[in-house]
Design a protein around this motif. Structure first.
Motif, PDB file in Angstrom:
ATOM      1  N   ASN A   8      34.806  48.223  37.260  1.00  0.00           N
ATOM      2  CA  ASN A   8      35.836  47.951  36.199  1.00  0.00           C
ATOM      3  C   ASN A   8      34.777  47.482  35.079  1.00  0.00           C
ATOM      4  O   ASN A   8      34.009  46.861  35.351  1.00  0.00           O
TER       5      ASN A   8
ATOM      6  N   LEU B 100      33.177  45.650  32.249  1.00  0.00           N
ATOM      7  CA  LEU B 100      33.083  44.317  31.734  1.00  0.00           C
ATOM      8  C   LEU B 100      32.556  44.228  30.257  1.00  0.00           C
ATOM      9  O   LEU B 100      31.410  44.948  30.362  1.00  0.00           O
TER      10      LEU B 100
ATOM     11  N   ASP C 262      34.689  39.434  29.841  1.00  0.00           N
ATOM     12  CA  ASP C 262      36.067  39.446  29.221  1.00  0.00           C
ATOM     13  C   ASP C 262      37.088  39.434  30.466  1.00  0.00           C
ATOM     14  O   ASP C 262      38.361  39.003  30.063  1.00  0.00           O
ATOM     15  N   LYS C 263      36.920  39.773  31.647  1.00  0.00           N
ATOM     16  CA  LYS C 263      37.834  39.728  32.641  1.00  0.00           C
ATOM     17  C   LYS C 263      37.460  38.329  33.532  1.00  0.00           C
ATOM     18  O   LYS C 263      36.300  38.355  33.779  1.00  0.00           O
ATOM     19  N   LYS C 264      38.316  37.242  33.593  1.00  0.00           N
ATOM     20  CA  LYS C 264      37.713  36.174  34.138  1.00  0.00           C
ATOM     21  C   LYS C 264      38.599  35.843  35.505  1.00  0.00           C
ATOM     22  O   LYS C 264      38.179  34.721  36.242  1.00  0.00           O
TER      23      LYS C 264
ATOM     24  N   ASP D 116      44.288  33.566  40.958  1.00  0.00           N
ATOM     25  CA  ASP D 116      44.255  33.331  39.704  1.00  0.00           C
ATOM     26  C   ASP D 116      43.330  32.150  39.588  1.00  0.00           C
ATOM     27  O   ASP D 116      43.416  31.134  38.524  1.00  0.00           O
TER      28      ASP D 116
ATOM     29  N   LEU E  58      37.000  41.271  39.443  1.00  0.00           N
ATOM     30  CA  LEU E  58      37.701  40.485  38.067  1.00  0.00           C
ATOM     31  C   LEU E  58      38.676  41.073  37.530  1.00  0.00           C
ATOM     32  O   LEU E  58      38.769  42.509  37.252  1.00  0.00           O
ATOM     33  N   TYR E  59      39.878  40.352  36.991  1.00  0.00           N
ATOM     34  CA  TYR E  59      40.824  40.957  36.220  1.00  0.00           C
ATOM     35  C   TYR E  59      41.126  39.988  34.967  1.00  0.00           C
ATOM     36  O   TYR E  59      40.726  39.055  34.986  1.00  0.00           O
TER      37      TYR E  59
END
Length: 134
Positions: A2, A4, A46-48, A57, A133-134
């Motif tokens: 993904n 980032l 940006d994805k934490k 989470d 990471l999402y």
């Protein structure tokens, strides 16, 4: 992987900053981790969000910096963590002062909870951690 996007990146003070850390502490970091730090040292993705084997989470705040003069450095974090578990090399932190670490014994990525000195597995590798990471 993904894609980032990274903010607040702190360029390495020297080309050999990571090698100097490895030499000082007699450790060897995985190549995928080193490659990311050479580009995004101290950065914030940006994805934490990420999940561990125990909790969903969790939040990544920032990659630690290999520049000794920066605020959140791998040097300071490793010095805090080493007396607790010298097989963990912290490379990132969460907003609560916990660390995301490379575990030397099996090369996995784990979350270290500072209040309880417990570990939660995140991924089998640094690349897998980033992909999650999402």
């Amino acid at each position: 992987m993904n894609q980032l996007t990274w903010k607040y990146v702190k360029p390495l003070g020297t080309e050999l900053a990571i090698e100097q850390f490895e030499s000082s502490y007699n450790v060897k970091l995985p190549l995928d981790l080193v490659a990311v730090f050479k580009q995004y040292n101290g950065g914030r993705p940006d994805k934490k969000g990420f999940n561990t084997s125990v909790k969903k989470d969790r939040v990544l705040k920032t990659l630690l910096s290999f520049n000794e003069g920066d605020l959140e450095t791998i040097y300071k974090a490793y010095d805090v963590l080493k007396p607790e578990d010298d097989k963990l090399i912290p490379f990132a932190s969460d907003p609560a002062g916990n660390y995301i670490c490379y575990q030397v014994t099996d090369e996995s990525i784990v979350f270290w909870e500072h209040e309880t000195n417990t570990k939660e597995k995140i991924a089998d590798s640094f690349t897998e951690f980033l992909r999650g990471l999402y």
